[in-house]
Design an enzyme around this catalytic site. Structure first.
Site, PDB file in Angstrom:
ATOM      1  N   GLY A  31     108.929  15.697  93.864  1.00 26.53           N
ATOM      2  CA  GLY A  31     110.190  15.910  93.170  1.00 26.53           C
ATOM      3  C   GLY A  31     109.935  16.601  91.845  1.00 26.53           C
ATOM      4  O   GLY A  31     109.867  17.819  91.740  1.00 26.53           O
ATOM      5  N   GLY A  32     109.742  15.796  90.784  1.00 29.23           N
ATOM      6  CA  GLY A  32     109.425  16.355  89.482  1.00 29.23           C
ATOM      7  C   GLY A  32     107.999  16.097  89.047  1.00 29.23           C
ATOM      8  O   GLY A  32     107.558  16.596  88.014  1.00 29.23           O
ATOM      9  N   GLY A  33     107.282  15.277  89.806  1.00 30.13           N
ATOM     10  CA  GLY A  33     105.893  14.984  89.465  1.00 30.13           C
ATOM     11  C   GLY A  33     105.729  13.957  88.371  1.00 30.13           C
ATOM     12  O   GLY A  33     104.699  13.917  87.698  1.00 30.13           O
ATOM     13  N   PHE A  49     114.087  11.080  83.008  1.00 31.53           N
ATOM     14  CA  PHE A  49     115.323  11.753  83.416  1.00 31.53           C
ATOM     15  C   PHE A  49     115.225  13.274  83.416  1.00 31.53           C
ATOM     16  O   PHE A  49     115.627  13.935  84.375  1.00 31.53           O
ATOM     17  CB  PHE A  49     116.461  11.296  82.495  1.00 31.53           C
ATOM     18  CG  PHE A  49     117.757  12.024  82.679  1.00 31.53           C
ATOM     19  CD1 PHE A  49     118.559  11.773  83.776  1.00 31.53           C
ATOM     20  CD2 PHE A  49     118.179  12.954  81.737  1.00 31.53           C
ATOM     21  CE1 PHE A  49     119.768  12.452  83.940  1.00 31.53           C
ATOM     22  CE2 PHE A  49     119.383  13.635  81.892  1.00 31.53           C
ATOM     23  CZ  PHE A  49     120.177  13.380  83.000  1.00 31.53           C
ATOM     24  N   THR A 105     113.757  13.705  89.828  1.00 34.82           N
ATOM     25  CA  THR A 105     114.797  14.109  90.775  1.00 34.82           C
ATOM     26  C   THR A 105     115.431  12.910  91.464  1.00 34.82           C
ATOM     27  O   THR A 105     114.865  11.817  91.514  1.00 34.82           O
ATOM     28  CB  THR A 105     114.214  15.033  91.849  1.00 34.82           C
ATOM     29  OG1 THR A 105     113.255  14.286  92.642  1.00 34.82           O
ATOM     30  CG2 THR A 105     113.525  16.246  91.238  1.00 34.82           C
ATOM     31  N   GLY A 119     107.648   8.428 100.365  1.00 39.82           N
ATOM     32  CA  GLY A 119     107.272   9.501 101.286  1.00 39.82           C
ATOM     33  C   GLY A 119     106.580   9.056 102.545  1.00 39.82           C
ATOM     34  O   GLY A 119     106.223   9.908 103.367  1.00 39.82           O
ATOM     35  N   ARG A 129     101.922   9.498  74.772  1.00 37.27           N
ATOM     36  CA  ARG A 129     100.628   9.288  75.444  1.00 37.27           C
ATOM     37  C   ARG A 129      99.717  10.484  75.241  1.00 37.27           C
ATOM     38  O   ARG A 129      98.517  10.329  74.974  1.00 37.27           O
ATOM     39  CB  ARG A 129     100.852   9.027  76.935  1.00 37.27           C
ATOM     40  CG  ARG A 129     101.610   7.744  77.236  1.00 37.27           C
ATOM     41  CD  ARG A 129     101.802   7.569  78.723  1.00 37.27           C
ATOM     42  NE  ARG A 129     102.432   8.731  79.302  1.00 37.27           N
ATOM     43  CZ  ARG A 129     102.356   9.071  80.593  1.00 37.27           C
ATOM     44  NH1 ARG A 129     101.640   8.346  81.415  1.00 37.27           N
ATOM     45  NH2 ARG A 129     102.981  10.140  81.054  1.00 37.27           N
ATOM     46  N   TYR A 140     109.249  -5.011  79.811  1.00 37.61           N
ATOM     47  CA  TYR A 140     108.552  -3.719  79.805  1.00 37.61           C
ATOM     48  C   TYR A 140     107.507  -3.746  78.696  1.00 37.61           C
ATOM     49  O   TYR A 140     107.848  -3.754  77.518  1.00 37.61           O
ATOM     50  CB  TYR A 140     109.582  -2.623  79.560  1.00 37.61           C
ATOM     51  CG  TYR A 140     109.139  -1.209  79.825  1.00 37.61           C
ATOM     52  CD1 TYR A 140     109.636  -0.503  80.911  1.00 37.61           C
ATOM     53  CD2 TYR A 140     108.261  -0.554  78.978  1.00 37.61           C
ATOM     54  CE1 TYR A 140     109.263   0.825  81.150  1.00 37.61           C
ATOM     55  CE2 TYR A 140     107.877   0.762  79.207  1.00 37.61           C
ATOM     56  CZ  TYR A 140     108.386   1.442  80.297  1.00 37.61           C
ATOM     57  OH  TYR A 140     108.013   2.743  80.520  1.00 37.61           O
TER      58      TYR A 140
END
Length: 564
Positions: free
Chosen positions: A134-136, A203, A207, A266, A411, A472
């Site tokens: 998708g976007g990686g 975001f 994807t 996937g 990061r 988180y």
């Protein structure tokens, strides 16, 4: 959408900086002994990388070119490296070192479902591996080919499938192609008066299909739901044909096939389309800042809000370490800012009895009509007051809203200065959250001590539910002298993840399993649960052509079986 950096997060030319944050340099020096004044490390240059040659049999190459057009079949080295991994800290460290044992042999960009079907059929006939892309942005190891894979590996980039196809206004459902990136999805929906309302940290670079494949959650999930709640219908190209899940509101047609696709990474096919909930754009939207005397007080308030008649869009409270970090990232204050800050500090200490070292920052969001937002603020305000908290207005919330997608850039900034930083998130029932927070913090600090390093751990609650919430955690440290960053990272990461499952929490709330978390899957869902997944994947994909090794499974059949 332009591809992200091959060695880091986001687009070239966009980076985190400390220059406009006067307190941050001193804060990080104090907490982990690192001077961030200038970069001390850098990734290898692209021309220094030893990139494995592409091995694409002529027959497969011809079939793929026939399916998508030769201009949409790429064996370009940079394209292949960009598609070789996601963006976990492990991925970034290895990319920057030039550690590339296996990269895709080709990147394929289909334009519609028919082309996706043709690509998968060609791959199956050639016994090739297919990894949807998708976007990686994956940080769970969901995109990397197995190092031992000897078959051709195809990265199927879904970015050309990026349209909102139809909106059913009466049902508030939208048919959307799975390759659409978050901003483009919102642009298309907003133009017709709607919003999807799904805003994960990733975001801008992720994807719809990626969100579904990893069971994503967004920052406003308290109002809109997680992606699993928002996704009703699906179209998925599988080895046995196109799977269609109709967008009915509910059904009792046996075990949920929709749920099988959610989080499947996937392993079951390539998601081409989803029918999802949408809502009219809200008349009013606000995010307010609050302060609580302690993290436990903040947790108690979030628990009561979740059980009340209030309907918030965002519920977030940081523990004291994260609150202190947030304050350290503030930009330079004006004279009026300083006066107001001093007045607030005096009030908190003298009138409220706050210990500033224990104080915790919270954000609560509201959406809807003017009347609805006003009423929700009133209900929440009373709850906050009962737990010793106070509202500090809209300014902190506006800043949070503006900067909410910038965090991943930090990061790269720290890696450039020789430090590692990462996140681990979990979810647990309300009754266990305090223990999960306490025991995970203790486990991480014990890992830092074991390594002989000074580390920093911070946490926030987000994504509140009827029965519990997400915690988180973010951590950072400078490796010990002569120590290997990746090996020492594993010590800390494993301590945190093990503390999750040891304390009755899940291995991941919204970052998926991939390979990064798979060793804890059996402790999370039990051995029979793992066997169910293995049977599902083996039955759907008997040749192990679909993203093998993710969630469950090891080296895949390629290491032990001859090519078909």
């Amino acid at each position: 959408m332009t591809a992200m950096k091959w060695w880091g997060w986001g687009l070239d030319g966009v980076a985190f900086t400390h220059e406009d944050k006067p307190e941050l340099r001193g804060f990080i020096r104090e907490k982990i002994g690192l001077d961030i004044g200038q970069a001390t490390a850098a990734p290898l240059g692209f021309d220094e990388l030893a990139i494995p040659d592409a091995h694409l049999p002529d027959g497969l190459r011809a079939a793929l070119a026939g399916a998508v057009g030769s201009e949409h079949l790429s064996v370009d080295p940079l394209d292949r490296v960009v598609h070789a991994r996601g963006k976990s800290i492990r991925d970034l460290i290895r990319q920057r070192r030039g550690d590339l044992p296996r990269v895709p042999d080709a990147v394929v960009r289909p334009a519609d479902e028919a082309q996706v079907t043709a690509v998968l059929q060609a791959a199956l006939e050639a016994d090739a591996v297919v990894i949807p892309f998708g976007g990686g942005t994956s940080i769970s190891g969901s995109l990397e080919p197995e190092a031992t894979e000897t078959r051709p590996v195809l990265s199927v980039d879904m970015g050309r499938l990026d349209q909102v196809l139809e909106i059913d206004a009466a049902s508030r459902l939208a048919r959307v192609q799975a390759g659409v990136f978050g901003p483009h999805l919102e642009e298309q929906l907003n133009a017709q008066g709607y919003t999807f309302g799904h805003f994960p940290d990733s975001f801008t670079h992720s994807t719809l299909g990626g969100w579904i494949a990893t069971r994503s959650s967004g920052m406003q999930s308290d109002r809109y739901g997680d992606i699993a709640d928002m996704t009703r219908g699906l179209r998925v190209v599988t080895p046995s044909g196109t799977l269609v899940v109709r967008p009915v509101p509910s059904t009792s047609t046996g075990p949920s096939v929709r749920e099988m696709i959610l989080g499947s990474e996937g392993r079951l096919g390539l998601i081409t389309e989803a029918t999802v909930h949408v809502r009219p754009l809200p008349q009013r939207r606000e995010i307010l800042g609050y302060l609580f005397p302690t993290f436990d007080a903040g947790l108690a308030a979030m628990r009561e809000i979740a059980a009340s008649e209030a309907s918030v869009s965002v519920s977030r409270v940081s523990d004291a370490p994260e609150t202190q970090f947030s304050f350290a990232t503030r930009k330079a204050s004006t004279r009026m800012d300083k006066v107001q800050s001093k007045a607030l500090t005096t009030f908190l200490q003298r009138a409220k009895g706050f210990d500033l070292g224990s104080m915790c920052l919270s954000f609560l969001g509201y959406e809807g009509s003017d009347g609805h937002v006003t009423e929700q603020r009133r209900i929440v305000g009373r709850i906050v007051g009962r737990h010793g908290g106070i509202c500090i207005g809209t300014s902190p919330g506006q800043l949070y809203d503006q900067k909410k997608f910038d965090t991943p850039y930090i990061r790269d900034f720290l890696l450039d200065r020789g430090a590692a930083a990462d996140v681990s998130e979990t979810a647990a029932p309300w009754s266990q959250l305090e223990a999960v927070h306490r025991n995970t913090s203790a486990a991480a600090n014990a890992a830092f001590a074991q390594l002989g390093v000074t580390g920093y751990l911070m946490c926030h609650l987000s994504h509140s539910y009827h029965a519990g919430a997400c915690l988180y955690f973010t951590f950072a440290f400078v490796p010990s002298p002569g120590g290997d960053m990746l090996e020492e990272y594993d010590v800390v990461k494993q301590a945190i993840q093990q503390a999750f499952v040891d304390n009755g929490a899940t291995l991941s709330h919204h970052h998926a399993v991939g390979t990064e978390h798979s060793q804890w899957l059996e402790e999370d869902i039990s051995a029979p649960g793992v066997r169910l997944l293995e049977a599902l994947f083996d039955g759907t994909d008997p040749g192990a052509n679909l993203n093998p090794g993710k969630l469950v499974g090891g080296a895949g059949r390629a290491a032990t079986e001859p090519a078909r």
